[in-house]
Design a protein around this motif. Structure first.
Motif, PDB file in Angstrom:
ATOM      1  N   LEU A   1      -4.446  11.283   0.902  1.00 35.34           N
ATOM      2  CA  LEU A   1      -5.291  10.413   1.740  1.00 35.34           C
ATOM      3  C   LEU A   1      -4.895   8.941   1.644  1.00 35.34           C
ATOM      4  O   LEU A   1      -5.150   8.161   2.557  1.00 35.34           O
ATOM      5  CB  LEU A   1      -6.767  10.590   1.358  1.00 35.34           C
ATOM      6  CG  LEU A   1      -7.398  11.873   1.922  1.00 35.34           C
ATOM      7  CD1 LEU A   1      -8.754  12.137   1.281  1.00 35.34           C
ATOM      8  CD2 LEU A   1      -7.538  11.788   3.443  1.00 35.34           C
ATOM      9  N   SER A   2      -4.259   8.569   0.532  1.00 37.34           N
ATOM     10  CA  SER A   2      -3.859   7.164   0.401  1.00 37.34           C
ATOM     11  C   SER A   2      -2.624   6.851   1.248  1.00 37.34           C
ATOM     12  O   SER A   2      -2.299   5.684   1.474  1.00 37.34           O
ATOM     13  CB  SER A   2      -3.579   6.814  -1.066  1.00 37.34           C
ATOM     14  OG  SER A   2      -2.362   7.409  -1.471  1.00 37.34           O
ATOM     15  N   LEU A   3      -1.933   7.885   1.709  1.00 32.95           N
ATOM     16  CA  LEU A   3      -0.733   7.668   2.530  1.00 32.95           C
ATOM     17  C   LEU A   3      -0.931   8.052   3.990  1.00 32.95           C
ATOM     18  O   LEU A   3      -0.286   7.499   4.884  1.00 32.95           O
ATOM     19  CB  LEU A   3       0.439   8.497   1.960  1.00 32.95           C
ATOM     20  CG  LEU A   3       1.063   7.970   0.670  1.00 32.95           C
ATOM     21  CD1 LEU A   3       1.895   9.043  -0.013  1.00 32.95           C
ATOM     22  CD2 LEU A   3       1.946   6.745   0.961  1.00 32.95           C
TER      23      LEU A   3
ATOM     24  N   GLY B   1      -1.620   8.254   7.614  1.00 32.43           N
ATOM     25  CA  GLY B   1      -1.956   7.271   8.663  1.00 32.43           C
ATOM     26  C   GLY B   1      -1.599   5.847   8.283  1.00 32.43           C
ATOM     27  O   GLY B   1      -1.946   4.915   9.016  1.00 32.43           O
ATOM     28  N   LEU B   2      -0.891   5.637   7.193  1.00 39.41           N
ATOM     29  CA  LEU B   2      -0.572   4.273   6.741  1.00 39.41           C
ATOM     30  C   LEU B   2       0.783   3.814   7.294  1.00 39.41           C
ATOM     31  O   LEU B   2       1.805   4.422   6.989  1.00 39.41           O
ATOM     32  CB  LEU B   2      -0.564   4.215   5.210  1.00 39.41           C
ATOM     33  CG  LEU B   2      -0.230   2.860   4.586  1.00 39.41           C
ATOM     34  CD1 LEU B   2      -1.229   1.786   5.006  1.00 39.41           C
ATOM     35  CD2 LEU B   2      -0.204   2.958   3.056  1.00 39.41           C
TER      36      LEU B   2
ATOM     37  N   ALA C   1       0.833  -1.206   0.000  1.00 42.40           N
ATOM     38  CA  ALA C   1       0.000   0.000   0.000  1.00 42.40           C
ATOM     39  C   ALA C   1       0.868   1.257   0.000  1.00 42.40           C
ATOM     40  O   ALA C   1       0.536   2.261  -0.656  1.00 42.40           O
ATOM     41  CB  ALA C   1      -0.930  -0.017   1.216  1.00 42.40           C
TER      42      ALA C   1
END
Lengths: 312, 516
Positions: free
Chosen positions: A191-193, A195-196, A166
């Motif tokens: 947003l895709s990264l 908190g990942l 991810a």
């Protein structure tokens, strides 16, 4: 409590002078009055929430300068009995922590001011940016820790492998979105990264921190990224940890740990590649993979700068 | 298989502690996978994609710590949860044990401890050279465990140490025994008259335990760091080490252990051998005999040979041991193999142990692939699958990046063992287990479930999988060699008695299985 490190003051209260700190924070604390709370306690850092719910840090001596951070003359907070959730009283010129059997007052008078000096890379040619990015990337791959943006560790379980996949996908999306300047695409990429990653500052956030720092430098060609990042952080503060949120907000204003700024300053001064080795290792020493993940973001930012300047 | 989750509200662990909890949770009996992470939306999304998102996890917030356990069907999940809670409740140790004194600087420690003359330094590589220099400037010998120190810094530190008459052991020096005290990774061995200077950690451990097993003892074991005999460093520490042992009245025989040095450095080292005035046994792994003999040294063809010669030269009487008939033992193994089982796979914690076995197989004229192969044509990366006869050093940087060394945490090679068992071409898997100070408290116990799993996979596929193990340690170590050996033998593992014997056995199996 370590008696040699605190000066006895009023009955039941030990006094500890703050040695140095972020100049902007010290300025604001001199006029802050009210009640805050201990957010989290580690051996080298105690995080506090101010009466305005702003996260600030008390670091031990030698921890290095950073935004929103005060440094006290202690080596370890472990023996002080500080617990998360305890009250902190903010008064002009001091802050007082409630401990189980006494209080600990940190005085701000005489603290040396640290003013983060944000360099500019605007004078560097695209080829210079590319060479700097390639060198940093080489050092990161040679000395950085696996488990974050550099990929999963060998023999990683399915969960770590899925996070690594991810993260890689998030990076690809980010580097494709920023050059378009399209706020919607950049927002999706952020947003895709955000908190990942498993850590207290997730790997995706550290990557965004590195990239945001480059974008926030004077004269950056990545200017479109910063306002989108700030909007996302304002709209979705719960998508990541408090600590990471604070770090990202500071980076978006061009403020970061001293090691990162030192590294950028050397790039701005066109330092020889060998001169970067030690500063890079200082950056990599942060956390488990945090240093490496931040450096990955910084490298991606430099590549994007090169790409966008080249297309002018 | 079932998923069990623990959510700790508003709980913050620093990344190193988080990794430690995760590693310990993964090691719990009955846990297939454990994962710790903050409860952010993205992390929950990853768990959701893996089908592991429970209601409890779904409700976690970004300030909450999630611990996810994928447990085996037979596992007692209540007990596992209790164990995880216990891990979380254990407070991180304070900076010093009760009553111990903590010094903030090396200079402070040097001043505060009367008679201190050695500093062991294990800090991030970025700071290591600076701290080592401070120690030397304060008159302390240095053992520098840290790696990632530049070769320029290493040369400068070693030259400074040499000028001051001090030892600069390292960087990347993991083993030493000074005045009968083992530092970092070392074994409990009898004091004696054999002195060792070594550029190889597990190589020197192996020679020291073999000397002990043969009835001899160790006067000093001086580590040099793996790069000392390179052209750039020029063998400064090895030279100083030989001179120190030559002058040491307690040392009667000197043993040198290293990979073959650079040509110019070999000349320098052999000149010291000639001038030592004491017998010097030279074990340069894969090195040649001629130059050593010409310098008056005693050439050793392997670690066992080095120990045997050292003990004999020291005048220690040894009881005769029965020679291991590797050819016969391998022939017995081959009769049990199915058609197509022809390769040997080595999974090692110790670099020198891997090297010694790999060279033994190569000496039989067989092709060998490895992550520590000098020939790029036969080099494998950590991510690559095995090929033909493969020997992997799990302690090499390629595998340890971001992980503890496999001597501390042997788990990374467990998955590989199971994977090798699935390969129908594999005849035997060879492993090492390193005991002693600094090593895992029960390396065999941690590996046994994977061994049983590997044997089961092979058995169900109608194959015999020969698992060969060598336990490096002494009767004085905790746990002892005998206890670890017994546990392996009870599991049907063939246990060899030395690194050299392991190499011979692996070579014979490889040769005979390939011929068959």
């Amino acid at each position: 409590m370590s008696p040699e490190e605190s000066i006895p003051g009023a009955r039941g209260c030990a006094v500890l002078p703050v040695r140095s700190g972020d100049a902007a924070l010290l300025r604001s604390l001199r006029s802050t009055v009210g009640e805050g709370v201990v957010h989290s306690v580690f051996s080298r850092v105690v995080n506090l929430l101010t009466p305005q719910d702003r996260l600030i840090a008390l670091a031990v001596r030698g921890a290095g300068h950073a935004p929103r951070t005060l440094t006290a003359d202690v080596t370890d907070w472990t023996g002080y009995g500080i617990e998360a959730g305890r009250r902190v009283r903010f008064a002009r010129g001091s802050l007082t922590l409630e401990l189980p059997h006494k209080r600990l007052r940190l005085t701000l008078d005489g603290a040396r001011l640290w003013c983060p000096d944000t360099p500019s890379l605007a004078h560097l040619a695209p080829a210079e940016l590319a060479a700097a990015a390639a060198h940093l990337d080489r050092l990161n791959r040679a000395h950085g820790a696996l488990g974050g943006m550099l990929g999963a560790t060998p023999g990683a379980g399915p969960m770590e492998a899925a996070v690594a996949t991810a993260l890689a996908k998030g990076r690809t999306g980010f580097t494709a979105a920023v050059p378009t300047g399209d706020p919607a695409r950049i927002r999706t990429a952020v947003l895709s990264l955000l908190g990942l990653g498993p850590g207290l500052t997730p790997a995706g956030d550290d990557f965004l921190t590195g990239a945001a720092l480059v974008a926030a430098l004077p004269g950056s060609a990545l200017a479109a990224f910063v306002p989108v990042l700030k909007d996302v952080l304002d709209a979705h503060p719960g998508r990541t940890t408090d600590l990471s949120l604070a770090t990202l907000r500071e980076a978006a204003d061009g403020r970061a740990r001293a090691e990162l700024l030192d590294l950028l300053r050397l790039l701005a001064e066109r330092a020889a590649p060998r001169q970067l080795d030690v500063p890079v290792r200082k950056v990599l020493a942060a956390g488990h993979t945090s240093g490496s993940d931040t450096l990955s973001g910084l490298t991606a930012g430099l590549h994007l700068e090169e790409e966008l300047r080249g297309s002018l | 298989m079932s998923t069990t989750a623990v959510v700790r509200k508003n709980t913050y662990f620093d990344s190193v502690s988080l990794m430690s909890v995760s590693t310990k949770a993964n090691g719990l009996d009955g846990v297939e996978q454990a994962f710790t992470a903050m409860g952010t939306e993205m992390n929950k999304g990853v768990l959701g994609n893996l089908g592991l998102l429970t209601d409890e996890l779904r409700a976690a917030g970004s300030g909450d710590l999630m611990i996810v356990l994928v447990a085996e069907d037979r596992a007692d999940t209540e007990a596992l949860l209790a164990e995880v809670e216990d891990l979380l409740h254990r407070k991180a140790p304070a900076s010093a044990e009760a009553g111990a004194v903590t010094y903030r600087t090396i200079a402070g420690a040097a001043e505060g401890i009367a008679g201190a003359n050695l500093a062991v330094i294990a800090v991030n590589g970025a700071y290591a050279a600076r701290e080592a220099r401070k120690a030397l400037e304060n008159g302390l010998h240095v053992m520098l465990f840290s790696d990632n120190v530049s070769v320029e810094d290493e040369v400068a530190l070693k030259e400074l140490a040499h000028d001051k008459g001090l030892f600069m052991m390292g960087p990347d020096c993991g083993t030493a025994i000074i005045n009968n005290v083992a530092l970092c990774f070392g074994n409990k061995v009898r004091p004696g008259s054999v002195g060792i200077v070594a550029a190889s950690g597990t190589g020197s451990q192996e020679v020291s335990v073999r000397v002990h097993a043969l009835g001899g003892g160790i006067s000093q074991l001086i580590g040099t760091g793996g790069r000392d005999l390179s052209e750039e460093v020029g063998g400064i520490m090895m030279t100083d080490g030989i001179r120190a042992l030559a002058a040491d009245p307690a040392t009667e025989v000197i043993v040198l252990v290293s990979k073959p040095p650079a040509a110019s450095v070999e000349k320098k080292v052999l000149a010291e051998v000639a001038a030592a005035g004491k017998p010097v046994v030279v074990y340069f792994i894969g090195g040649s005999e001629e130059a050593v003999t010409a310098a008056g040294g005693h050439f050793a063809s392997g670690s066992l040979d080095a120990a045997r010669q050292a003990v004999a030269l020291a005048g220690v009487e040894t009881a005769g041991t029965e020679e291991f008939d590797a050819a016969q033992a391998a022939a017995d193994v081959v009769t049990r193999l199915a058609e197509g089982q022809r390769y040997v796979r080595g999974l090692f914690c110790g670099g020198t142990l891997c090297d010694e076995t790999m060279y033994a197989v190569k000496d039989a004229g067989l092709d060998v692939w490895s992550n520590i192969q000098k020939d790029p044509a036969f080099r494998l990366t950590a991510a690559a699958g095995s090929k033909g006869h493969t020997f992997l050093d799990f302690g090499d940087d390629d595998f340890t990046n971001g992980r503890p060394h496999p001597m501390i945490d042997p788990t990374p090679r467990l998955e590989r063992l199971v994977a090798e068992a699935r390969d129908p071409e594999v005849a035997a898997v060879v492993m090492d287990f390193v005991l002693g100070f600094g090593s895992h408290e029960d390396p065999v116990g941690t590996t046994l479930p994977a061994i049983e799993e590997a044997q089961r996979i092979a058995r169900e596929a109608g194959r015999h999988l020969e698992i060969v193990a060598y336990v490096l340690g002494t009767d004085l170590d905790t746990p002892s060699v005998a206890a670890q050996t017994a546990a392996l033998e009870a599991a049907g593992v063939t246990v060899t008695r030395s690194s050299t014997e392991t190499g011979r056995f692996a070579r014979e199996i490889a040769r005979k299985a390939q011929q068959a």
